[in-house]
Design an enzyme around this catalytic site. Structure first.
Site, PDB file in Angstrom:
ATOM      1  N   GLU A   1      13.407   6.635   5.801  1.00  0.00           N
ATOM      2  CA  GLU A   1      12.578   7.835   5.703  1.00  0.00           C
ATOM      3  C   GLU A   1      11.817   8.075   6.996  1.00  0.00           C
ATOM      4  O   GLU A   1      11.525   7.139   7.752  1.00  0.00           O
ATOM      5  CB  GLU A   1      11.586   7.717   4.537  1.00  0.00           C
ATOM      6  CG  GLU A   1      12.234   7.651   3.168  1.00  0.00           C
ATOM      7  CD  GLU A   1      11.217   7.639   2.034  1.00  0.00           C
ATOM      8  OE1 GLU A   1      10.037   7.943   2.301  1.00  0.00           O
ATOM      9  OE2 GLU A   1      11.602   7.326   0.899  1.00  0.00           O
TER      10      GLU A   1
ATOM     11  N   ASP B   1      11.058  -0.894   1.532  1.00  0.00           N
ATOM     12  CA  ASP B   1      11.930  -1.583   0.584  1.00  0.00           C
ATOM     13  C   ASP B   1      12.697  -2.724   1.253  1.00  0.00           C
ATOM     14  O   ASP B   1      13.901  -2.632   1.516  1.00  0.00           O
ATOM     15  CB  ASP B   1      12.906  -0.587  -0.056  1.00  0.00           C
ATOM     16  CG  ASP B   1      13.496  -1.138  -1.348  1.00  0.00           C
ATOM     17  OD1 ASP B   1      13.051  -2.204  -1.797  1.00  0.00           O
ATOM     18  OD2 ASP B   1      14.404  -0.493  -1.909  1.00  0.00           O
TER      19      ASP B   1
ATOM     20  N   ASP C   1      20.513  -4.566   2.411  1.00  0.00           N
ATOM     21  CA  ASP C   1      20.281  -3.463   1.470  1.00  0.00           C
ATOM     22  C   ASP C   1      19.520  -2.321   2.136  1.00  0.00           C
ATOM     23  O   ASP C   1      18.483  -1.880   1.651  1.00  0.00           O
ATOM     24  CB  ASP C   1      19.512  -3.997   0.262  1.00  0.00           C
ATOM     25  CG  ASP C   1      19.371  -2.954  -0.834  1.00  0.00           C
ATOM     26  OD1 ASP C   1      20.314  -2.177  -1.032  1.00  0.00           O
ATOM     27  OD2 ASP C   1      18.317  -2.902  -1.488  1.00  0.00           O
TER      28      ASP C   1
ATOM     29  N   ALA D   1       0.833  -1.203   0.000  1.00  0.00           N
ATOM     30  CA  ALA D   1       0.000   0.000   0.000  1.00  0.00           C
ATOM     31  C   ALA D   1       0.864   1.247   0.000  1.00  0.00           C
ATOM     32  O   ALA D   1       1.893   1.318   0.685  1.00  0.00           O
ATOM     33  CB  ALA D   1      -0.932  -0.004   1.208  1.00  0.00           C
TER      34      ALA D   1
END
Length: 632
Positions: free
Chosen positions: A432, A447, A427, A359
């Site tokens: 954020e 991610d 990774d 989402a």
């Protein structure tokens, strides 16, 4: 003669132009023509299939994404489950439909993986609903502090009803000849779509609350809502699609590239590894079990590549990459930095592809987010190493750099470190936060596609932040000088420091060496003259870079998940069974999480043994754990 040649040349140019226009029109009309089947019906142009028994009557393998042989990382042919086991399951279904015995059908059901829409097996009788029991534990019932207006991402006027057509063109609003009305007694906020309820529920401390019914409904929407448009997402190294639904919600689609049991080869660099759709799904469930609630809702879905991608996309660059493979399967590859070529095409069987749908967060125009470079970011280079890989005192530098020198950001980094280590995710280059909340807010765990790549290897370098910050290098705060009777920093365990200029005293301790400047002094401390004594925690109890390395709530939950009755692998298995494309994780990945959890607890335990519990574990509880009030 010259005029004749000029006329012929003009006629030739005109004919070329007309041919080009005709070809362009045919290319644009081709998808619409293909959508019309025989007798003018929309759908597949192939002849209608023969009558088949109802879906529930004969068990069959769910439509899965078929990997091409070039995408198969495994050396064993039998490991390519997606490309082989459907045919085997269909043969088993035919044998069962042909009159096979009940025992044979039961054995076939036991061997089959759970398909989308199939009933889920009940949990074992001896360990009924461990996930529900976990969420009833006091550690999972702690309440947030009271939310002020500044703690909410959106201040919503509940009297305003959601009308997505209000932003559309006026001529579009009259296409339907009926008007929708809310049922009697329904409040305005109940009319919002689930994705909007998710957005307005975001606050300073969490993306969503523990028992928000809109989250489960949103997960269902991700699976069932009609897809109205598709476009490629710009940026990134691998192909991702932005899908828009009929209720105006959006989600990020990551297609299946690897089977469940395939591992990342040891010779692959972390930055060239595939992004796995099942890792995105599993990361959401793991984040919820750890009670972080910092991953947006993610669900798995089987997508029809013809009807739900090719026929609805307006992205010509994407549309042009569709082709039919020699096996008569629909394939496409899109445009991206890695793995976007005919050799790495994504193929269906014949046109079904499996993927994850995450989402979307609120649009950046409504809720700005700030992107931060992860202090323990890797070099993303074949030969170079990052600074933290060669400097054992790197954590000390981080703790003196904003925003890690105050607030809870360094503790959020430790939470993220534990989260990534349990998944094996190397990774994590950026993270954020919501700009509205400043530095006093949580980190969004976005991610996660490169997690769960290896179940046979534990990447200990992911735990470096936790281990480095455990080794606190003792050094005095700049501006402090040793007074009489002291012998180095070890003697600065006293009760009085004198502020330069005013001579005003303030209490000091080892903890306040990093924050004595917050004492009531007009200028920094210039002199310390202290006897040796056992120091209390009196200064700067909210400072986090002095000692604390992990939240108490996180540490206690990790200890709880290591117990047999709340075993992490069992909880993950139960939670993941709710997804429509279950099973999500290969069993060895679940077992690897239990093993990695023990490694994390051992690292924290060693740190506590070295520096003491109160110096390592930050008490984020207002009162005793058995009460349900906590600070996040």
């Amino acid at each position: 003669m010259k005029m004749l040649l000029v006329r012929k040349f003009r006629v030739l140019i005109l004919m070329v132009f007309l041919v080009a226009c005709t070809m362009h029109i045919m290319i644009d009309l081709l998808p619409r023509l293909e959508r019309r089947g025989p007798e003018g019906r929309p759908g597949c142009s192939c002849p209608p299939p023969a009558a088949a028994p109802p879906r529930a009557a004969a068990p069959r393998w769910p439509s899965k994404h078929t990997l091409r042989i070039l995408q198969d990382f495994s050396a064993e042919p039998a490991s390519n489950l997606s490309s082989q086991s459907r045919e085997a399951a269909e043969r088993a279904a035919e044998r069962a439909a042909g009159g096979g015995g009940a025992a044979e059908r039961a054995a076939g059901r036991a061997r089959r993986l759970i398909g989308p829409g199939a009933p889920r097996p009940p949990p074992p009788a001896g360990n009924a609903a461990p996930l529900a029991a976990l969420f009833q534990h006091p550690l999972y019932r702690a309440a947030l502090p009271p939310l002020a207006d500044g703690d909410l991402l959106f201040n919503v006027n509940s009297d305003i009803r959601f009308n997505p057509r209000a932003a559309e063109q006026p001529e579009w609003q009259n296409e339907d000849h009926h008007e929708e009305f809310l049922p009697t007694g329904e409040t305005s906020i109940d009319s919002y779509p689930n994705w909007l309820k998710f957005h307005i529920g975001i606050n300073r401390y969490e993306l969503y609350s523990r028992h928000n019914p809109a989250i489960e409904a949103l997960l269902q929407d991700l699976v069932s809502q009609k897809i109205t448009s598709v476009a490629m997402k710009s940026g990134g190294t691998q192909l991702k699609l932005i899908m828009t639904f009929q209720n105006y919600g959006q989600a990020l689609f990551k297609p299946m590239k690897q089977t469940r049991e395939q591992e990342t080869p040891p010779d692959f660099f972390y930055f060239s590894d595939y992004e796995r759709h099942n890792a995105e799904i599993a990361a959401f469930h793991l984040d919820r079990i750890l009670d972080f609630r910092r991953v947006p809702p993610v669900a798995g879905r089987l997508v029809n590549m013809t009807r739900e991608i090719r026929d609805v996309t307006r992205d010509k660059k994407l549309w042009r990459t569709f082709f039919i493979s020699p096996a008569n399967n629909i394939c496409f590859y899109g445009e991206c930095s890695y793995y976007c070529s005919t050799e790495h095409a994504l193929c269906g069987k014949p046109d079904q592809i499996e993927g994850s749908l995450a989402a979307f967060l609120p649009d950046l125009s409504l809720a700005k987010r700030k992107t931060w470079r992860n202090p323990w970011r890797r070099s993303y280079h074949k030969r170079k190493k990052a600074e933290w890989e060669v400097d054992p005192d790197y954590c000390e530098e981080v703790k003196q750099t904003p925003p890690y020198d105050s607030g809870t950001r360094i503790l959020d980094i430790m939470d993220m470190t534990v989260f990534d280590f349990l998944m094996g995710n190397m990774d994590r280059h950026h993270y954020e936060t919501f700009e509205k909340f400043g530095n006093e807010t949580f980190i969004i765990h976005l991610d996660n596609g490169r997690g769960f790549g290896k179940y046979s290897h534990d990447e200990l370098s992911i735990l470096v932040p936790l281990n480095q910050c455990c080794s606190f290098p003792w050094s005095p705060w700049p501006g402090l000088s040793e007074g009489p009777g002291t012998s180095g920093v070890s003697a600065l365990q006293g009760e009085l420091c004198v502020c330069g200029g005013s001579g005003q005293p303030c209490r000091v301790s080892l903890r306040s060496l990093c924050c004595c400047h917050t004492c009531p002094c007009s200028v920094p401390v210039s002199h310390v003259s202290l006897p040796r004594w056992t120091w209390p925690y009196e200064c700067c109890t909210s400072s986090t870079w002095c000692f604390s390395r992990i939240r108490k709530s996180t540490y206690l939950r990790l200890q709880l998940l290591a117990k047999e009755e709340y075993k992490l692998s069992l909880l993950m298995k139960e939670s993941l069974l709710k997804d429509k494309i279950a099973p999500i994780l290969y069993q060895p990945h679940l077992e690897a999480m239990d093993r990695r959890l023990r490694i994390v607890l051992k690292a924290v335990s060693d740190c506590i043994e070295k520096d003491g519990y109160d110096n390592v574990v930050e008490n984020d509880f207002n009162t005793d754990v058995n009460t349900v009030t906590t600070e996040r």
